[in-house]
Design an enzyme around this catalytic site. Structure first.
Site, PDB file in Angstrom:
ATOM      1  N   GLU A  46      51.529  41.205  50.138  1.00 15.49           N
ATOM      2  CA  GLU A  46      50.383  42.128  50.111  1.00 15.49           C
ATOM      3  C   GLU A  46      49.120  41.457  50.641  1.00 15.49           C
ATOM      4  OE1 GLU A  46      50.040  44.069  46.275  1.00 15.49           O
ATOM      5  OE2 GLU A  46      52.206  44.048  45.979  1.00 15.49           O
ATOM      6  N   GLU A  52      54.413  41.926  38.859  1.00 15.70           N
ATOM      7  CA  GLU A  52      53.338  41.504  37.953  1.00 15.70           C
ATOM      8  C   GLU A  52      53.789  41.369  36.504  1.00 15.70           C
ATOM      9  OE1 GLU A  52      50.020  44.128  38.707  1.00 15.70           O
ATOM     10  OE2 GLU A  52      49.877  43.529  40.799  1.00 15.70           O
TER      11      GLU A  52
HETATM   12  C1  XIL Z   1      47.709  49.734  45.111  1.00 18.00           C
HETATM   13  C2  XIL Z   1      47.568  50.721  46.246  1.00 18.00           C
HETATM   14  O1  XIL Z   1      47.127  50.032  47.397  1.00 18.00           O
HETATM   15  C3  XIL Z   1      46.594  51.803  45.870  1.00 18.00           C
HETATM   16  O2  XIL Z   1      46.575  52.821  46.870  1.00 18.00           O
HETATM   17  C4  XIL Z   1      46.968  52.421  44.529  1.00 18.00           C
HETATM   18  O3  XIL Z   1      45.970  53.340  44.136  1.00 18.00           O
HETATM   19  C5  XIL Z   1      47.124  51.356  43.473  1.00 18.00           C
HETATM   20  O4  XIL Z   1      48.057  50.379  43.904  1.00 18.00           O
HETATM   21  N1  XIL Z   1      49.296  45.136  43.593  1.00 18.00           N
HETATM   22  C6  XIL Z   1      50.398  45.892  43.930  1.00 18.00           C
HETATM   23  C7  XIL Z   1      50.245  47.125  44.716  1.00 18.00           C
HETATM   24  O5  XIL Z   1      51.542  45.455  43.659  1.00 18.00           O
HETATM   25  O6  XIL Z   1      51.215  48.095  44.402  1.00 18.00           O
HETATM   26  C8  XIL Z   1      48.851  47.719  44.537  1.00 18.00           C
HETATM   27  O7  XIL Z   1      48.734  48.812  45.427  1.00 18.00           O
HETATM   28  C9  XIL Z   1      47.799  46.673  44.798  1.00 18.00           C
HETATM   29  C10 XIL Z   1      47.932  45.538  43.826  1.00 18.00           C
END
Ligand code: XIL
Length: 389
Positions: free
Chosen positions: A288, A175
């Site tokens: 994701e 990000e």
């Molecule tokens: C999220 C997790 O799913 C949660 O459990 C945590 O509290 C916060 O992070 N983008 C990403 C991930 O790159 O690392 C994030 O994961 C979701 C958004």
């Protein structure tokens, strides 16, 4: 198989079922038993071993993000992972906050346990993430840009070396692209990293170079969200092209693809095509993937306002069907694009999804398995392309 063929099979199975039950009880079976079919329970929501990963074996790894507790206490989850998935991402325990809560202090125990589980079961591990502006202790951002660089490079060297040969790909930076094209730092995010590096993008180079030096074989990724929207994608491509042009060692782009029902599948696939169109040999990972059953406006994500009304425990069947169709369209599109080497869901079962708490608290149903560990229509839609949604 078409609907009629399926129905015929069900009728036959139904007749056989009643025949067996009837015989077992020593009762005469009426000849018209096939007419009793409506009493049959619906086909059980189970899946043949390997149906999911097997379907895409020649295309890409199929992954899920999980926590350690899931494989330690929920044996059903572990069983599903072993049978249906070929890749695992640590949802949280490979982030800087977990691996190094204090400078020079490493806590590899949890991540190692996940790696051991994966290795023991022949599942590949995707690393997430070496650098992010969230879930990262404050100490990383302190001192002069030179101190920040030295500390970051030491951290990345230590972590990548620790997992060398075990992690097939790392999200090196997560990000780093801004959401706002009018930011003074655009296309870069004006993050704590940007600022700690002396208001510069240099930290991205530092991260990739340290990762490559520590493990020449693992694949190095820039990972970000909203690549399915054109503005963000344009900025991301500018960042990626700049890295390539300057010879920074990047192997691929990670598309988070946190989607919702109103997202545009063609645009989600175009994100891959646009990376391919750089003709730089980069690969693509979907890192994701989830599909929220809500269609929220932008302000829901930025300020928690005007979010769609919760379905509570009763998500409509039509929504589950639309979600299944969208999953199928996406997976089919990914499979048609040879640069896609890995597709990971951000979670395994709906109840464990981060979307139950983001952008607001509300039950969500974004994944392939329900809370009872039963496959959803979305699973059937992607693992069996003949399944009628
Ligand atoms: C999220 C997790 O799913 C949660 O459990 C945590 O509290 C916060 O992070 N983008 C990403 C991930 O790159 O690392 C994030 O994961 C979701 C958004």
């Amino acid at each position: 198989m078409n609907i009629n063929a399926r129905l015929r099979l069900k009728l036959l199975a139904g007749a056989a079922f009643f025949a067996l039950v009837g015989c077992g009880r020593g009762k005469e079976l009426p000849l018209s038993s096939a007419a009793v079919v409506p009493l049959l329970p619906p086909s059980p929501p189970t899946a043949a071993d390997g149906a999911l990963k097997g379907q895409y074996e020649s295309n890409f790894l199929v992954g899920a993000a999980i926590g350690l507790a899931q494989i330690q206490s929920e044996t059903e989850d572990a069983d599903i992972l072993v049978k249906q998935f070929s890749s695992i991402t640590a949802e949280n325990i490979m982030k800087p906050q977990s691996l190094s809560p204090a400078e020079g202090v490493y806590n590899f125990a949890d991540a190692d346990a996940l790696v051991n589980f994966s290795e023991a079961n022949g599942i590949a591990i995707r690393g997430h993430t070496l650098l992010w502006h969230r879930q990262t202790p404050d100490y990383f951002f302190q001192g002069t840009p030179i101190e920040v660089k030295d500390r970051l490079q030491k951290y990345i060297t230590d972590v990548v070396t620790h997992f060398k040969g075990k992690v097939y790909a790392w999200d090196v930076v997560n990000e780093v692209v801004t959401d706002n094209g009018s930011d003074i730092t655009a296309p870069y995010r004006n993050s704590r990293w940007y600022q700690a590096a002396g208001n510069s993008k240099d930290y991205i180079d530092w991260a990739f170079e340290a990762a490559r030096a520590a493990d020449p074989d693992t694949k190095l990724f820039l990972n970000d969200y909203n690549t399915e929207t054109s503005g963000k994608r344009t900025r991301l491509l500018a960042v990626v092209k700049d890295l390539i042009d300057r010879g920074i060692p990047i192997d691929g782009v990670g598309h988070q693809h946190h989607l919702q029902l109103s997202s545009n599948v063609d645009q989600a696939l175009k994100a891959i095509d646009d990376v391919d169109a750089l003709f730089s040999g980069l690969i693509n990972h979907i890192t994701e993937l989830d599909i929220s059953v809500y269609s929220d406006p932008g302000e829901c994500f930025s300020s928690g306002e005007n979010c769609a009304t919760s379905y509570g425990d009763n998500v409509p069947e039509s929504v589950i069907n639309d979600q299944a169709q969208m999953y199928r369209d996406l997976f089919t599109g990914f499979a048609a694009r040879p640069s896609v080497k890995s597709v990971s869901l951000w979670g395994l079962t709906d109840d464990a999804s981060w979307l139950n708490g983001f952008p607001v608290e509300r039950p969500n149903y974004p994944l392939l398995y329900d809370k009872d560990r039963k496959v959803k229509k979305a699973f059937q839609a992607v693992s069996d392309l003949n399944f009628v949604i």
